[in-house]
Design a protein around this motif. Structure first.
Motif, mmCIF file in Angstrom:
data_model
loop_
_atom_site.group_PDB
_atom_site.id
_atom_site.type_symbol
_atom_site.label_atom_id
_atom_site.label_comp_id
_atom_site.label_asym_id
_atom_site.label_seq_id
_atom_site.Cartn_x
_atom_site.Cartn_y
_atom_site.Cartn_z
ATOM 1 N N LEU A 51 0.518 -1.276 -0.174
ATOM 2 C CA LEU A 51 0.321 -0.115 0.057
ATOM 3 C C LEU A 51 0.806 1.113 -0.338
ATOM 4 O O LEU A 51 0.542 2.099 -0.753
ATOM 5 N N LEU A 106 -8.404 -1.687 -1.700
ATOM 6 C CA LEU A 106 -7.134 -1.690 -1.062
ATOM 7 C C LEU A 106 -6.727 -0.908 0.119
ATOM 8 O O LEU A 106 -6.200 -1.607 0.128
ATOM 9 N N TYR A 121 -8.989 5.463 1.143
ATOM 10 C CA TYR A 121 -8.609 5.286 2.271
ATOM 11 C C TYR A 121 -8.512 4.790 3.893
ATOM 12 O O TYR A 121 -8.579 4.241 4.286
#
Length: 240
Positions: free
Chosen positions: A29, A114, A160
């Motif tokens: 990441l 993600l 995120y």
């Protein structure tokens, strides 16, 4: 509004995973974010005209290529503004708005997963107690939180962050769609006005941002009212 099974806030799902797996996922990441930041530092964002030439180079596949690139951009720290304006310039206000809303929502969803898949375990190992505290405060408030922040916080930051603290997926997606729609419509209207100046396009820009302000104020007032009532509810429960 969540479709996910009920769970205790802050339950540590990463406890059984080896530390090297957590480190590898967290490193992936960070690498993704580093590449995006490197691109921003070393390259200038393309102009609308450059985007047009790029898309037209793919012929009939151009709109699909544009949409795919838009989704990928929306999942990274690269600003989506140029893509949103280019959509209105290339396809007109109506189609450009539709492409922008769908692409940014899809990109936000990709960024959410993600962060959730790659970074959540590492975040818990580094700051588990703090994460649990944030998650407890967000129980039942994920939708309003995302709706209020969506027009003012960069797309990737909110994506995120929501994935890391596990705001329920449906709450996140619906709030992202509703909160991002006025901005995407206004950007597409700017692009359409650039290629074909008209008063209706300017009116759409003004109306879109008026909606952003109104929705943000209403959602903020609702969130504040709920926060003020929460201690009272806790007090009643304690008294019993």
């Amino acid at each position: 509004m969540s479709t996910e099974p009920a769970r205790e806030p802050g339950s540590r799902e990463s406890g059984t995973r080896p530390a090297w797996v957590t480190a590898l996922k967290g490193g992936a990441l960070l690498l993704l974010l580093a590449v995006a930041v490197w691109y921003l530092i070393r390259h200038e964002l393309p102009t609308v005209e450059q985007v047009r030439v790029f898309v037209e180079g793919f012929g009939a596949w151009g709109p699909l290529v544009f949409a795919a690139v838009f989704v990928l951009v929306a999942a990274t720290p690269v600003p989506v503004t140029i893509m949103a304006v280019s959509g209105g310039f290339l396809f007109g206000m109506a189609q450009g708005s539709m492409v922008g809303v769908v692409a940014t929502t899809a990109g936000a969803w990709l960024g959410y997963w993600l962060a959730r898949f790659l970074g959540r375990d590492a975040l818990y190992r580094l700051a588990g107690n703090r994460v649990e505290l944030v998650e407890r405060k967000l129980v039942g408030k994920g939708f309003l939180t995302v709706l209020v922040l969506r027009p003012v916080v960069p797309n990737w930051t909110l994506s995120y962050g929501a994935g890391l603290v596990r705001i329920p997926q449906r709450d996140y997606l619906v709030a992202t769609l509703l909160g991002g729609m006025p901005g995407q419509v206004s950007f597409a209207a700017v692009g359409a006005f650039t290629s074909r100046p008209s008063w209706p396009a300017l009116a759409v820009v003004a109306a879109s941002w008026a909606v952003v302000v109104v929705v943000g104020v209403l959602a903020w007032r609702r969130s504040r009212r709920d926060s003020q009532h929460a201690p009272e509810a806790d007090g009643v429960g304690t008294a019993e």
